[in-house]
Design a protein around this motif. Structure first.
Motif: not given
Length: 593
Positions: A334-343
């Motif tokens: 979930k955190e990795i997906d949030a960082y993916t959305k961020f970039v």
């Protein structure tokens, strides 16, 4: 009307009669005795009003939050057990003899105490109320101390405070100008200055040698947390100087400022070339508190049978970079997906990753949806980035600009989210910037501004402008650009050459910069300078999140003022005086049934 500010009272004034003026911060009625917490810009003092002073008691009884009072009374020690050591005036109180209501107040739109939670829009609409809060007073007091320290330092170094015009003409400085129509010159416009750049250079031509100004500047641009349409900069310029001279005096000023105001001794200011900063951190203003770096892996990824990586790795304008995060394997999907959305905000199409769970097990010790595409290079990749058990490695693969911006921003966000800061303050100088950049438009653009001196001669500049470096320098602190400057062009032939590279022909050059080109004929000395963003500087020193927190009356992110409802319309009579007619948007007709 007053003898003391509320925050000035202490036990040395016991038995003295004082007169206070301020606002009712809080009112409490305890068994017939009224307690008033009186507040002004210096702090809060407790006032006790007994019933035996009938008129004073009656006025105190009708006082409410934010009423404006004048109180005269005797300072006394608070009774044992009621003292408040957490409050500067917590050892004393004032026994009121007179209470005068100077003005009443409507119920405020929000509470002013430290526990109040209110949205920024409400705070900006009622900014005059918001500014009564002690934390806002402290921030503006800090801003005043910073301005005073800067002025004292620069004047001690022989700089003269000289004002430059606010009504000038439009010049290209990288953002849109705010235009001001002229009533007396029909069809002509002034522009509000984006900086005092040309005027401070002309002051050097005039022989003033050392100039400074705390100047208002204006840019009609899209806003972010550290941008405002009107902002303040600490502007300085000096003659017969090198880069080292300007950087030296600027660094000394910032060091003294932090020492005086925050009692902080800043560490060394390393120097880093622009190319190195972009390669290692993806940013020309890297936050060196964060011990994460980008690692180029183009040569490895060009060997994999995975076009997402091999394509950018082989492209001339592409880049594949890795970002190792020690201990990052604990991040959830979930955190990795949030960082993916961020970039994705920065144009990245995705965010590839590898978790290093147990490196000794080879591929079996790795967790990632992309490992199968790079089995032939994975060991070399792990060696390249220095991977250890418990790490996660993020990848960016795209055009160089997108990779730099996306991974550079991700690096900063990870540093904040994971608490990776290694120190409190990390300053540096970024130097050796390119002279020009290609932003995809028909013309090349000056990376700083067209008056920055290149580090090469005229012929070399004309022959290979893309490779030319400038004599520019930026001061960076904790990932924020505090100020930028350069050695300026003082030779007319060089200035014409730079304008020519920028696609500005002789006619346009004369129209926009004729006065500067003329001035360069008359013995312009070598000179250079630097401009600091005062708002950003105060924001950093105050620990604020945005510069709106350290400006008395800021604009919103849409460049409006909620308090005054500016910008607003003007009358037809005013428009006629300015020879302006507004173009109405065409009405869209509704389709007939």
């Amino acid at each position: 009307m007053r003898s003391h500010y509320c925050g000035q009272l202490n036990e040395t004034l016991v038995d003295q009669t004082v007169t206070l003026c301020g606002w009712v911060h809080r009112r409490r009625d305890h068994g017939g005795v009224i307690f008033l917490d009186m507040r002004d810009r210096d702090g809060v003092a407790q006032v006790v009003v007994d019933p035996d002073t009938a008129e004073a008691f009656a006025n105190a009884d009708r006082a409410r939050s934010e009423y404006v009072l004048r109180i005269q009374g005797r300072v006394r020690l608070r009774p044992e057990g009621t003292q408040n050591p957490n409050m500067p005036t917590g050892l004393i109180e004032v026994l009121a003899k007179e209470v005068e209501v100077l003005n009443t107040a409507a119920t405020p739109p929000f509470q002013l105490d430290e526990h109040g939670k209110v949205g920024e829009e409400v705070r900006l609409k009622y900014r005059y109320i918001d500014l009564r809060r002690p934390e806002m007073i402290d921030k503006l007091r800090l801003r005043s101390r910073i301005s005073h320290s800067v002025r004292a330092f620069l004047e001690g170094q022989g700089f003269l405070d000289i004002e430059t015009p606010v009504l000038t003409r439009a010049t290209p400085e990288g953002a849109r100008d705010y235009l001001v129509p002229s009533r007396t010159h029909a069809g002509s416009f002034f522009a509000l200055p984006q900086s005092p750049q040309l005027f401070k250079q002309l002051l050097m031509v005039a022989g003033f040698d050392r100039y400074y100004q705390i100047a208002k500047c204006f840019r009609d641009e899209d806003l972010r947390a550290d941008r405002q349409p009107e902002f303040t900069q600490i502007d300085l310029e000096a003659s017969f100087v090198s880069e080292d001279d300007i950087m030296g005096v600027s660094e000394a000023m910032i060091r003294q400022l932090f020492r005086e105001v925050l009692q902080v001794e800043l560490p060394e200011f390393p120097r880093m070339a622009y190319a190195e900063a972009m390669a290692r951190f993806g940013s020309d203003k890297p936050d060196l508190r964060i011990p994460l770096e980008l690692t180029d892996v183009d040569d490895l990824m060009s060997q994999v049978d995975f076009k997402v990586f091999s394509g950018p790795a082989s492209a001339e304008d592409g880049r594949v970079a890795a970002l190792r995060v020690p201990g990052g394997a604990k991040l959830s999907r979930k955190e990795i997906d949030a960082y993916t959305k961020f970039v994705g905000i920065y144009g990245a199409k995705g965010l590839a990753w590898i978790k290093v769970n147990e490196r000794a097990k080879g591929l079996e010790g790795l967790q990632s949806p992309i490992v199968k595409f790079m089995e032939n290079v994975v060991e070399a990749l792990l060696d390249r980035v220095g991977a250890e058990d418990g790490d996660i490695i993020f990848f960016g693969a795209d055009q160089k600009r997108i990779v730099d911006e996306a991974l550079g921003a991700l690096r900063v966000k990870l540093g904040e989210d994971l608490g990776l800061y290694t120190c409190e303050w990390a300053p540096l100088w970024v130097v050796d910037f390119p002279m020009f950049e290609d932003d995809g438009s028909a013309r090349m653009q000056a990376l700083h501004h067209p008056f920055t001196a290149p580090s090469c001669d005229v012929e070399t500049l004309k022959r290979d402008p893309v490779s030319a470096l400038s004599r520019a320098y930026d001061m960076v602190l904790n990932g924020t650009e505090l100020g930028g400057g350069s050695i300026r062009i003082h030779d007319q032939a060089m200035q014409r050459a730079v304008l020519e590279v920028l696609g500005i022909d002789e006619q346009e050059a004369r129209e926009k910069f004729g006065f500067l080109l003329d001035a360069l004929q008359y013995g312009a000395p070598p000179h250079g300078g630097l401009a600091f963003g005062l708002d950003r500087l105060v924001m950093l020193m105050a620990g604020a999140r945005t510069i709106r927190e350290v400006i008395a009356f800021p604009k919103t992110q849409s460049a409006g003022c909620l308090m005054t409802d500016a910008p607003g319309g003007v009358s037809q009579e005013q428009l006629r005086e300015l020879n302006i007619r507004l173009r109405q948007k065409a009405k869209v007709e509704e389709p007939q049934a």
